[in-house]
Motif scaffolding. Structure first.
Motif, PDB file in Angstrom:
ATOM      1  N   ILE A  34      -6.774  -4.135  23.067  1.00 51.00           N
ATOM      2  CA  ILE A  34      -7.084  -5.104  22.027  1.00 51.00           C
ATOM      3  C   ILE A  34      -7.564  -4.395  20.762  1.00 51.00           C
ATOM      4  N   ILE A  35      -8.456  -3.420  20.937  1.00 54.82           N
ATOM      5  CA  ILE A  35      -8.976  -2.680  19.785  1.00 54.82           C
ATOM      6  C   ILE A  35      -7.858  -1.923  19.083  1.00 54.82           C
ATOM      7  N   GLY A  36      -7.001  -1.264  19.858  1.00 54.58           N
ATOM      8  CA  GLY A  36      -5.893  -0.524  19.268  1.00 54.58           C
ATOM      9  C   GLY A  36      -4.934  -1.431  18.518  1.00 54.58           C
ATOM     10  N   LEU A  37      -4.596  -2.590  19.113  1.00 58.04           N
ATOM     11  CA  LEU A  37      -3.694  -3.533  18.457  1.00 58.04           C
ATOM     12  C   LEU A  37      -4.326  -4.094  17.191  1.00 58.04           C
ATOM     13  N   TYR A  38      -5.602  -4.411  17.267  1.00 60.14           N
ATOM     14  CA  TYR A  38      -6.325  -4.966  16.117  1.00 60.14           C
ATOM     15  C   TYR A  38      -6.334  -3.969  14.955  1.00 60.14           C
ATOM     16  N   LYS A  39      -6.626  -2.708  15.246  1.00 61.58           N
ATOM     17  CA  LYS A  39      -6.699  -1.699  14.188  1.00 61.58           C
ATOM     18  C   LYS A  39      -5.314  -1.363  13.636  1.00 61.58           C
ATOM     19  N   MET A  40      -4.285  -1.431  14.486  1.00 62.07           N
ATOM     20  CA  MET A  40      -2.932  -1.168  14.006  1.00 62.07           C
ATOM     21  C   MET A  40      -2.497  -2.243  13.011  1.00 62.07           C
ATOM     22  N   ILE A  41      -2.739  -3.521  13.356  1.00 66.92           N
ATOM     23  CA  ILE A  41      -2.376  -4.609  12.457  1.00 66.92           C
ATOM     24  C   ILE A  41      -3.190  -4.526  11.168  1.00 66.92           C
ATOM     25  N   ALA A  42      -4.477  -4.159  11.286  1.00 70.25           N
ATOM     26  CA  ALA A  42      -5.314  -4.026  10.091  1.00 70.25           C
ATOM     27  C   ALA A  42      -4.796  -2.919   9.181  1.00 70.25           C
ATOM     28  N   ALA A  43      -4.344  -1.805   9.766  1.00 75.10           N
ATOM     29  CA  ALA A  43      -3.795  -0.713   8.963  1.00 75.10           C
ATOM     30  C   ALA A  43      -2.494  -1.135   8.280  1.00 75.10           C
ATOM     31  N   LEU A  44      -1.659  -1.877   8.993  1.00 74.41           N
ATOM     32  CA  LEU A  44      -0.420  -2.371   8.384  1.00 74.41           C
ATOM     33  C   LEU A  44      -0.727  -3.316   7.228  1.00 74.41           C
ATOM     34  N   ARG A  45      -1.740  -4.125   7.412  1.00 74.48           N
ATOM     35  CA  ARG A  45      -2.115  -5.057   6.347  1.00 74.48           C
ATOM     36  C   ARG A  45      -2.570  -4.307   5.093  1.00 74.48           C
ATOM     37  N   ARG A  46      -3.349  -3.235   5.286  1.00 74.79           N
ATOM     38  CA  ARG A  46      -3.820  -2.463   4.127  1.00 74.79           C
ATOM     39  C   ARG A  46      -2.694  -1.686   3.455  1.00 74.79           C
ATOM     40  N   SER A  47      -1.656  -1.372   4.210  1.00 71.23           N
ATOM     41  CA  SER A  47      -0.565  -0.566   3.657  1.00 71.23           C
ATOM     42  C   SER A  47       0.416  -1.380   2.824  1.00 71.23           C
ATOM     43  N   ILE A  48       0.430  -2.714   2.999  1.00 77.56           N
ATOM     44  CA  ILE A  48       1.370  -3.558   2.269  1.00 77.56           C
ATOM     45  C   ILE A  48       0.724  -4.032   0.975  1.00 77.56           C
ATOM     46  N   LEU A  49       1.403  -3.795  -0.131  1.00 78.82           N
ATOM     47  CA  LEU A  49       0.884  -4.202  -1.428  1.00 78.82           C
ATOM     48  C   LEU A  49       0.972  -5.715  -1.596  1.00 78.82           C
ATOM     49  N   PRO A  50       0.028  -6.333  -2.292  1.00 78.55           N
ATOM     50  CA  PRO A  50       0.101  -7.777  -2.540  1.00 78.55           C
ATOM     51  C   PRO A  50       1.365  -8.150  -3.309  1.00 78.55           C
ATOM     52  N   VAL A  51       1.773  -9.406  -3.155  1.00 79.02           N
ATOM     53  CA  VAL A  51       2.992  -9.871  -3.819  1.00 79.02           C
ATOM     54  C   VAL A  51       2.847  -9.806  -5.332  1.00 79.02           C
ATOM     55  N   THR A  52       1.626  -9.984  -5.833  1.00 75.08           N
ATOM     56  CA  THR A  52       1.402  -9.978  -7.283  1.00 75.08           C
ATOM     57  C   THR A  52       1.597  -8.595  -7.900  1.00 75.08           C
ATOM     58  N   GLU A  53       1.513  -7.559  -7.073  1.00 76.18           N
ATOM     59  CA  GLU A  53       1.710  -6.203  -7.575  1.00 76.18           C
ATOM     60  C   GLU A  53       3.150  -5.767  -7.359  1.00 76.18           C
ATOM     61  N   LYS A  54       3.449  -4.546  -7.728  1.00 79.47           N
ATOM     62  CA  LYS A  54       4.813  -4.045  -7.573  1.00 79.47           C
ATOM     63  C   LYS A  54       5.168  -3.935  -6.099  1.00 79.47           C
ATOM     64  N   ALA A  55       6.455  -4.090  -5.814  1.00 80.30           N
ATOM     65  CA  ALA A  55       6.909  -4.025  -4.425  1.00 80.30           C
ATOM     66  C   ALA A  55       6.736  -2.623  -3.881  1.00 80.30           C
ATOM     67  N   GLY A  56       6.382  -2.530  -2.611  1.00 80.63           N
ATOM     68  CA  GLY A  56       6.216  -1.227  -1.967  1.00 80.63           C
ATOM     69  C   GLY A  56       5.092  -1.253  -0.960  1.00 80.63           C
ATOM     70  N   TRP A  57       4.636  -0.090  -0.587  1.00 83.98           N
ATOM     71  CA  TRP A  57       3.573   0.000   0.398  1.00 83.98           C
ATOM     72  C   TRP A  57       2.791   1.274   0.176  1.00 83.98           C
ATOM     73  N   ILE A  58       1.605   1.335   0.791  1.00 84.87           N
ATOM     74  CA  ILE A  58       0.716   2.487   0.679  1.00 84.87           C
ATOM     75  C   ILE A  58       0.755   3.256   1.998  1.00 84.87           C
ATOM     76  N   LYS A  59       1.065   4.532   1.940  1.00 84.18           N
ATOM     77  CA  LYS A  59       1.263   5.313   3.154  1.00 84.18           C
ATOM     78  C   LYS A  59      -0.031   5.696   3.846  1.00 84.18           C
ATOM     79  N   GLU A  60      -1.116   5.875   3.117  1.00 86.47           N
ATOM     80  CA  GLU A  60      -2.346   6.424   3.671  1.00 86.47           C
ATOM     81  C   GLU A  60      -2.871   5.662   4.888  1.00 86.47           C
ATOM     82  N   PRO A  61      -2.943   4.319   4.900  1.00 83.41           N
ATOM     83  CA  PRO A  61      -3.492   3.626   6.079  1.00 83.41           C
ATOM     84  C   PRO A  61      -2.708   3.865   7.369  1.00 83.41           C
ATOM     85  N   VAL A  62      -1.423   4.198   7.260  1.00 83.58           N
ATOM     86  CA  VAL A  62      -0.595   4.365   8.465  1.00 83.58           C
ATOM     87  C   VAL A  62      -0.045   5.785   8.568  1.00 83.58           C
TER      88      VAL A  62
END
Length: 253
Positions: free
Chosen positions: A169-197
């Motif tokens: 559960i902890i591993g799944l929770y942290k993985m989803i949280a990292a994916l969430r931080r890596s995706i840029l908001p729709v209001t910003e430019k398209a793309g993602w941030i590599k550092e969280p993952v």
């Protein structure tokens, strides 16, 4: 544990890694893909893949050769019987010789009914050893044992009534949280941030793990040590046809 290893908690060399995993049945109530090893079921594929990946993540060393034993003790259940039988293994033990002379032993079992999930990872080095039991990390150097990390995160309340073990559960929770931080908001430019993952497994990691699992399966069949060979070229999807074409070409020539 990885941070402790990188900070030389174990000393200059890692000598031995011992991993033990025990869980309840991995099968569903009815017959499905998890009952067939070729389709990806069984404890070697479902649990062993993470064991191999974890060892590489912790040590940075890859397996050179393996020796394994894979068995299916439970071939039928009350709901899975008749013409359909379980071929996926519910017991596996293997050894791996890694780079830098590191030896790994792992034992995984899921054939015991009503068994709660438990796992232990012990890494021994020249100056001591590290032990993960459940979600807690302990270290021993000399005669002194210390608690390096004790799990206190309140994850269960956010994911109630889960049948998964707490560490999953902890591993799944942290993985989803990292994916969430890596995706840029729709209001910003398209793309993602590599550092969280940046530490996430990639295609090459999956290819390596698959090569190790295949070598373990082959070792269980041949009852001998097997070298780990990582695929570097696309496999021939129709070897018989290709052989016939080559033979015809030679005859025409």
């Amino acid at each position: 544990m990885r941070e402790a290893i990188m900070n030389n908690y174990l000393g200059s060399e890692i000598k031995l890694i011992d991993i033990r995993v025990q869980t309840s049945s991995l099968y569903s109530e009815g017959f499905d893909w998890k009952c067939n090893d070729i389709m990806g079921g069984g404890i070697l594929n479902l649990i062993g893949s993470h064991v191999v990946d974890t060892v590489t993540f912790l040590t940075g060393a890859k397996a050179l050769r393996v020796h394994g034993l894979v068995r299916t003790f439970t071939k039928t259940t009350d709901n899975i019987n008749g013409i359909r039988q379980i071929s996926a293994p519910d017991f596996c033990t293997f050894q791996m010789e890694l780079e830098r002379g590191i030896l790994v032993t792992a034992t995984m079992s899921s054939h015991s009914a009503n068994t709660s999930f438990s796992h232990e990872v012990i890494i021994s080095g020249t100056n001591g050893y590290l032990l993960v039991r459940g979600c807690d990390l302990f270290g021993v150097r000399g005669k002194i044992q210390e608690e390096l990390y004790i799990d206190s995160e309140d994850i269960q309340s956010e994911i109630p009534n889960s049948i998964l073990p707490r560490n999953f559960i902890i591993g799944l929770y942290k993985m989803i949280a990292a994916l969430r931080r890596s995706i840029l908001p729709v209001t910003e430019k398209a793309g993602w941030i590599k550092e969280p993952v940046r530490l996430a497994a990639g295609f090459e990691d999956g290819l390596y793990v698959r090569a190790v699992l295949s070598a373990i399966q082959l070792s269980s069949q041949t009852r001998q040590w097997v070298k780990v060979n990582i695929m570097t070229e696309q496999p021939d999807t129709n070897a018989l046809l290709s052989a016939a074409v080559r033979k015809t070409a030679i005859s025409i020539t």
